[in-house]
Design an enzyme around this catalytic site. Sequence first.
Site, PDB file in Angstrom:
ATOM      1  N   ASP A  78       0.733  -1.342   0.092  1.00  0.00           N
ATOM      2  CA  ASP A  78      -0.098  -0.019   0.010  1.00  0.00           C
ATOM      3  C   ASP A  78       0.798   1.174   0.227  1.00  0.00           C
ATOM      4  OD1 ASP A  78       0.839  -0.641   2.728  1.00  0.00           O
ATOM      5  OD2 ASP A  78      -0.683   0.935   3.524  1.00  0.00           O
ATOM      6  N   GLU A 139       0.078  -1.566   5.428  1.00  0.00           N
ATOM      7  CA  GLU A 139       1.033  -1.121   6.622  1.00  0.00           C
ATOM      8  C   GLU A 139       0.836   0.548   6.958  1.00  0.00           C
ATOM      9  OE1 GLU A 139       4.925   0.345   7.769  1.00  0.00           O
ATOM     10  OE2 GLU A 139       3.729   0.923   6.204  1.00  0.00           O
TER      11      GLU A 139
END
Length: 369
Positions: A78, A139
Site C-alpha cells: 500500500d 502497513e
Amino acid sequence: MINKERLLNTFLDYIRIDSESTHEAAMAQRLMEDLRPLGCLIETDHSQSETGSDTGNLYVTLPGDPNADPILLCAHMDTVVPGVGVEPIIEDGIIRSKGDTVLGGDDKSGIAAIVEALRTIVEQQLPHPTVQAVFTVCEEIGLRGSINLDYSMLKAKRAAVLDSSGDAGKIIIAAPGQYKLNAQVVGRRAHAGVAPEQGISAIQVLSEAIANMKLLRIDEETTANIGTIRSEYATNIVPERAEIIAEARSRSDEKLEQQAQHMMQCLQDACQAHGATLEGGLSKAYSAYSFSEDAPLVQHVISACHKAGIPPVLGASGGGSDANNMNCNGVEAVVLGTGMAKVHTTNEELSIANLENTAALTLALATLF
C-alpha cells in the site's frame, strides 16, 4: 548481477498501479503474474475482514537448499494518499512524481528489489536457501497487514523488511513501540449565557489535561504527540464532549509505558478536578525491537552489504514498521533503507542508484549461506 534496465522498468510499472491503503488487489495481482513464471509458490491469507483491504497478504516461496536456513524478505503493497494516478518523471538520475501524488517508492522500491532478486536467482540459477517473501497490506494505516499475518505460513525465522528512508545499506537495528490514545472527555451541557455554572466544559477539561502533558521530544528515544482534538458546539452551549487522539513512542518499553500512563493520568486528573468523566483510553499499537551489532541477523545483513559492495550503516528509527510485529511473533527482523526520501509527500523521490543498490543487496541477502 541484477538487470538494471528491467529493475527500473519494473519499478516504474509498479508505481503506476494504484494501491492506496485498503486497495492493494491490483498490486497483488500483478505480483502473482510476475512471480508465478519463476516457479514460486504463491498463497494469500484471508485477513481482509480484519484489515479492510480488498485482498489478503501475499506469501511467496522460492524453494532452495533444504539444509540452509530460509530467509524472509518483506515489503508492503500500500501507499499513502494521494497515490492514485502516479506519473513518474526522471531527471538527473532521480525519480519523482509529476507533483500531485506521492511517488510510491514507499514501499514499491522494496517490492521491485525483491522481485528483481528472485528473477535473477532463477535466471542465473544461483545457489540459494529457501527464500520467502511477504507483501503486506495496510502497513501505512497501522501495520494492519503484519498484525494479521498467518505466521504459521512463515518458515523463515529471520527477515529483512525493505521499508526505510536512507541509502541502501542502512540497517535499522532498533525501532520504537507505540501506544495510541483515543479518548473522550465527557462534561455536562448547559446554556453558556444563562447558566454556564451548571455546565462542565469538556474543552476546558481537555485543555487543562493537555497543558500538563509532556509532549513532542521527551528524550533521545521517546516522543509523544497529539494529532486530533475535536469538539464542535455553538458558542452558546457549554460543550459536553471533547475528543483527543494522540500517540506515544519509545524504543524503551519501560519509557513507553511511563509516557503513555503519564498522558492518561493527566486526563484522569483533569476530569476528576472538574467532575467530568473519561471514555476510551490507551491501546498498544506495536512493541519496540532492538538488536545488538553482533546479533547473528545483523551480522548476516552486514555480510550481505559487503558482498554487494555497499557500506553498511547501523542506526535506530523513530517509526514503526512490519518488522515490529514480526519480532513479536517469532521472526527476527530488521528494516533496511531503500533510498526513499521525502516520503508521504508529493515531493517524494528515489535515486536510480539507490534502487539498483537495494536490489543488489536484496540479491546478496537471498543468496548468502
